[in-house]
Scaffold this motif. Structure first.
Motif, PDB file in Angstrom:
ATOM      1  N   PHE A  70      56.260  18.932 -44.271  1.00 42.09           N
ATOM      2  CA  PHE A  70      55.547  17.995 -43.401  1.00 42.09           C
ATOM      3  C   PHE A  70      55.976  18.128 -41.939  1.00 42.09           C
ATOM      4  CE2 PHE A  70      55.651  15.325 -47.466  1.00 42.09           C
ATOM      5  CZ  PHE A  70      54.481  15.909 -47.919  1.00 42.09           C
ATOM      6  N   TYR A  71      56.994  18.925 -41.671  1.00 45.19           N
ATOM      7  CA  TYR A  71      57.528  19.041 -40.310  1.00 45.19           C
ATOM      8  C   TYR A  71      57.248  20.400 -39.680  1.00 45.19           C
ATOM      9  CZ  TYR A  71      59.951  14.801 -41.627  1.00 45.19           C
ATOM     10  OH  TYR A  71      60.217  13.527 -42.020  1.00 45.19           O
ATOM     11  N   ARG A  72      56.557  21.276 -40.416  1.00 44.13           N
ATOM     12  CA  ARG A  72      56.345  22.638 -39.907  1.00 44.13           C
ATOM     13  C   ARG A  72      55.360  22.658 -38.747  1.00 44.13           C
ATOM     14  NH1 ARG A  72      58.661  26.730 -42.888  1.00 44.13           N
ATOM     15  NH2 ARG A  72      57.599  28.095 -41.442  1.00 44.13           N
ATOM     16  N   PHE A  75      51.693  24.488 -39.701  1.00 51.14           N
ATOM     17  CA  PHE A  75      50.741  23.833 -40.589  1.00 51.14           C
ATOM     18  C   PHE A  75      49.328  24.095 -40.070  1.00 51.14           C
ATOM     19  CE2 PHE A  75      48.394  19.782 -41.483  1.00 51.14           C
ATOM     20  CZ  PHE A  75      48.282  19.979 -42.844  1.00 51.14           C
ATOM     21  N   ARG A  76      48.412  24.524 -40.927  1.00 48.56           N
ATOM     22  CA  ARG A  76      47.022  24.822 -40.575  1.00 48.56           C
ATOM     23  C   ARG A  76      46.874  26.120 -39.788  1.00 48.56           C
ATOM     24  NH1 ARG A  76      43.565  22.173 -38.033  1.00 48.56           N
ATOM     25  NH2 ARG A  76      44.840  21.236 -36.441  1.00 48.56           N
TER      26      ARG A  76
ATOM     27  N   LYS B  40      57.653   8.267 -40.815  1.00 48.31           N
ATOM     28  CA  LYS B  40      56.627   9.059 -40.135  1.00 48.31           C
ATOM     29  C   LYS B  40      56.959  10.543 -40.217  1.00 48.31           C
ATOM     30  CE  LYS B  40      54.403   8.585 -35.679  1.00 48.31           C
ATOM     31  NZ  LYS B  40      53.305   7.675 -35.503  1.00 48.31           N
ATOM     32  N   VAL B  41      55.933  11.377 -40.414  1.00 44.57           N
ATOM     33  CA  VAL B  41      56.120  12.832 -40.329  1.00 44.57           C
ATOM     34  C   VAL B  41      55.103  13.400 -39.325  1.00 44.57           C
ATOM     35  CG1 VAL B  41      57.049  13.122 -42.657  1.00 44.57           C
ATOM     36  CG2 VAL B  41      54.591  13.223 -42.312  1.00 44.57           C
ATOM     37  N   PRO B  42      55.424  14.532 -38.699  1.00 49.09           N
ATOM     38  CA  PRO B  42      54.549  15.023 -37.624  1.00 49.09           C
ATOM     39  C   PRO B  42      53.396  15.928 -38.065  1.00 49.09           C
ATOM     40  CG  PRO B  42      56.610  16.241 -37.637  1.00 49.09           C
ATOM     41  CD  PRO B  42      56.679  15.295 -38.780  1.00 49.09           C
ATOM     42  N   SER B  43      53.084  15.973 -39.367  1.00 51.14           N
ATOM     43  CA  SER B  43      52.140  16.972 -39.883  1.00 51.14           C
ATOM     44  C   SER B  43      50.797  17.040 -39.151  1.00 51.14           C
ATOM     45  CB  SER B  43      51.850  16.702 -41.358  1.00 51.14           C
ATOM     46  OG  SER B  43      53.023  16.725 -42.100  1.00 51.14           O
ATOM     47  N   LEU B  44      50.175  15.901 -38.872  1.00 55.13           N
ATOM     48  CA  LEU B  44      48.816  15.918 -38.320  1.00 55.13           C
ATOM     49  C   LEU B  44      48.787  15.568 -36.833  1.00 55.13           C
ATOM     50  CD1 LEU B  44      46.493  14.359 -41.066  1.00 55.13           C
ATOM     51  CD2 LEU B  44      47.491  16.614 -40.934  1.00 55.13           C
ATOM     52  N   ARG B  45      49.846  15.955 -36.108  1.00 55.08           N
ATOM     53  CA  ARG B  45      49.905  15.511 -34.705  1.00 55.08           C
ATOM     54  C   ARG B  45      48.802  16.126 -33.851  1.00 55.08           C
ATOM     55  NH1 ARG B  45      55.538  18.565 -33.945  1.00 55.08           N
ATOM     56  NH2 ARG B  45      54.744  20.437 -34.903  1.00 55.08           N
ATOM     57  N   ASP B  46      48.167  17.231 -34.314  1.00 54.27           N
ATOM     58  CA  ASP B  46      47.083  17.824 -33.521  1.00 54.27           C
ATOM     59  C   ASP B  46      45.701  17.445 -34.077  1.00 54.27           C
ATOM     60  OD1 ASP B  46      47.537  19.185 -35.833  1.00 54.27           O
ATOM     61  OD2 ASP B  46      47.171  21.175 -35.020  1.00 54.27           O
ATOM     62  N   ILE B  47      45.644  16.401 -34.900  1.00 53.80           N
ATOM     63  CA  ILE B  47      44.386  15.998 -35.531  1.00 53.80           C
ATOM     64  C   ILE B  47      43.975  14.614 -35.027  1.00 53.80           C
ATOM     65  CG2 ILE B  47      43.364  15.314 -37.760  1.00 53.80           C
ATOM     66  CD1 ILE B  47      43.718  18.117 -38.090  1.00 53.80           C
TER      67      ILE B  47
END
Lengths: 181, 307
Positions: A70-72, A75-76, B40-47
């Motif tokens: 979840f921190y990479r 991602f995408r 919180k996790v940063p996975s979707l920070r560009d969404i």
């Protein structure tokens, strides 16, 4: 496909002993030290280091597993989807000396993500990195390991394949493979 | 591999069993995340995600918004009550305008069945159906089956009864699909006027006596009477409905086993369920709400990988 053996089980065992002794040299009594293995394969090495330290110095270190999915930051942007593994940190990291353990250090992005993931559990007083294989000259980020099993010079088209008995292989082996495109 | 077979979550009907398992396994990890001190996790920070609600919602909208924020996505909220929809704008125009602001995903609730399917054909963003009329409510079914899995270990082989207003319920249809894909036995129970005519074609058992239904099941999912969707009178009075179909403590005590009580909310206490049942130790109603955030994080995370 050319396949070169970098390490076999016997050498890996010797390296685990050497790295454990280096840890003892630097951490002494291991007061406030904890081990964090990176999912998926770093956790096996972390367990081996933990039991070797117990044999050598009689100290049983707290151990946790950390997953970076979840921190990479890629991602995408990857071809294959990311599969999350479980994170299990059964202690507070606040003011601890953390020894991060992974199998291969390559671009440094996994370690960067692991540091972010770890900070969700508190502020460590110090973080060190231990890696079995260090792929030199391939870093994307300014990250280096404090304890290195073996350094190898590789190019981008090559892959390092880690096979450990804990994953179900008959024996430990680490290979360098030239990928055919 | 953690990968879904679909680009949009429009309904449970077009998901595979593997999709459901992938969502559950991903949700397991997010449930661990939301129980930490830093949630919180940063996975979707560009969404950027737009929550577009053409119909009222409290739980679902809050749950989605929380899930989005815990994934670090940027969130915009839209509700039709305070928008240009009232001025005569079409659904497609409204959403296209929102998408021009560079939105990547749309979570939509609409009173017309099929609205998200229509949208998915015309726009590029990933669509998550947060309820379309009386059709489907996929994330509710996912969190319901996830909660059964959490309580009982697995969903396969369990007997689940859905009690109440089946005709007007999107929760019921999505739940039937999800439970069957996971191998559970499904029964529906309610007054004949609130059961769809050909529902048994879906392979579900039909029972009119709530006591027999409770005796049969391991899990009872109790639905609200959706008066706002009922155009004709389907039963004489709420009091009479409650008398014949309301689940109370006495009924549960009469069983020779313990059953798990679920409710998707909002609860009408004293009508379909009494307070002592809703608040009893067999009720997992509040676990359902907690799991809703983890499930929605998993769905958004997995769909974002399909972009």
């Amino acid at each position: 496909m050319a396949k070169l053996r970098l390490l076999n089980g016997k050498l890996i065992d010797i390296i685990i002993s050497r790295l454990s002794k280096q840890l003892i040299e630097n951490h002494g009594e291991f007061s406030d030290s904890v081990i964090l293995g990176l999912q998926p394969k770093g956790i096996f090495l972390a367990e081996r280091i933990k039991s070797r330290l117990l044999e050598l110095s009689g100290v049983e270190l707290p151990i946790g597993y950390i997953d970076t999915t979840f921190y990479r930051d890629d991602f995408r942007r990857r071809d294959s989807p990311l599969t999350p593994n479980s994170t299990n940190v059964p202690f507070i990291i606040e003011e601890k000396k953390v020894i991060l353990i992974d199998d291969v250090l390559y671009t440094g992005r996994s370690v960067r993500a692991a540091i972010s993931a770890m900070l969700a559990f508190g502020r460590p007083s110090k973080v060190e990195l231990l890696t079995l294989i260090d792929r030199k000259y391939s870093r994307d980020l300014p990250i280096e390991a404090n304890y290195v099993g073996k350094t190898v010079n590789t190019i981008q088209s090559q892959r390092v394949i880690v096979e450990l008995v804990e994953q179900g292989f008959e024996e430990d082996n680490i290979w360098l493979v030239n990928q055919v495109k | 591999m953690a990968d879904l077979s679909v680009k949009h979550l429009l309904g449970i009907k077009n998901l595979t069993e593997q999709d459901l398992q992938t969502i559950f396994e991903t949700a397991d990890q997010f449930k661990a995340v939301i129980n930490r001190s830093i949630k919180k996790v940063p996975s979707l920070r560009d969404i950027t995600i737009a929550n577009v609600f053409f119909e009222n919602s409290t739980r679902t909208r809050l749950s989605f918004e929380l899930a989005e924020k815990r994934l670090s996505a940027d969130v915009i909220n839209f509700s039709s009550a305070s928008s240009s929809v009232k001025k005569g704008e079409t659904l497609l125009d409204t959403v296209k305008n929102i998408l021009s602001m560079k939105v990547d995903m749309v979570v939509m609730r609409h009173s017309s069945p099929g609205a998200p399917h229509f949208l998915a054909k015309h726009i590029d963003a990933n669509i998550v159906n947060a309820g379309d009329g009386t059709h489907e409510h996929p994330t509710q079914a996912l969190l319901d089956t996830y909660s059964i899995r959490e309580k009982h270990g697995e969903v396969g082989g369990k007997k689940v009864v859905i009690i109440g207003d089946i005709s007007h319920s999107r929760v019921a249809l999505s739940n039937i699909f999800a439970l069957q894909k996971l191998g559970a036995e499904v029964m529906i129970c309610g007054p004949v006027t609130l059961l769809p005519k050909y529902i048994s074609d879906l392979g579900v058992k039909v029972e009119l006596d709530v006591r027999k239904a409770l005796e049969w099941c391991d899990v009872a999912n109790i639905l609200r009477i959706q008066l706002e969707r009922q155009k004709t009178k389907n039963f004489p009075s709420l009091r009479e409905y409650s008398l014949y179909y309301g689940v109370n403590k006495k009924m549960l005590n009469a069983l020779d086993k313990e059953i798990t009580i679920m409710h998707p909310g909002p609860i009408n206490r004293g009508i379909e369920i009494t307070s002592d049942v809703a608040d009893s130790e067999h009720s997992i109603i509040l676990d359902q709400v907690e799991n809703g955030v983890a499930i929605r994080m998993a769905v958004l995370f997995l769909l974002a990988q399909k972009r």
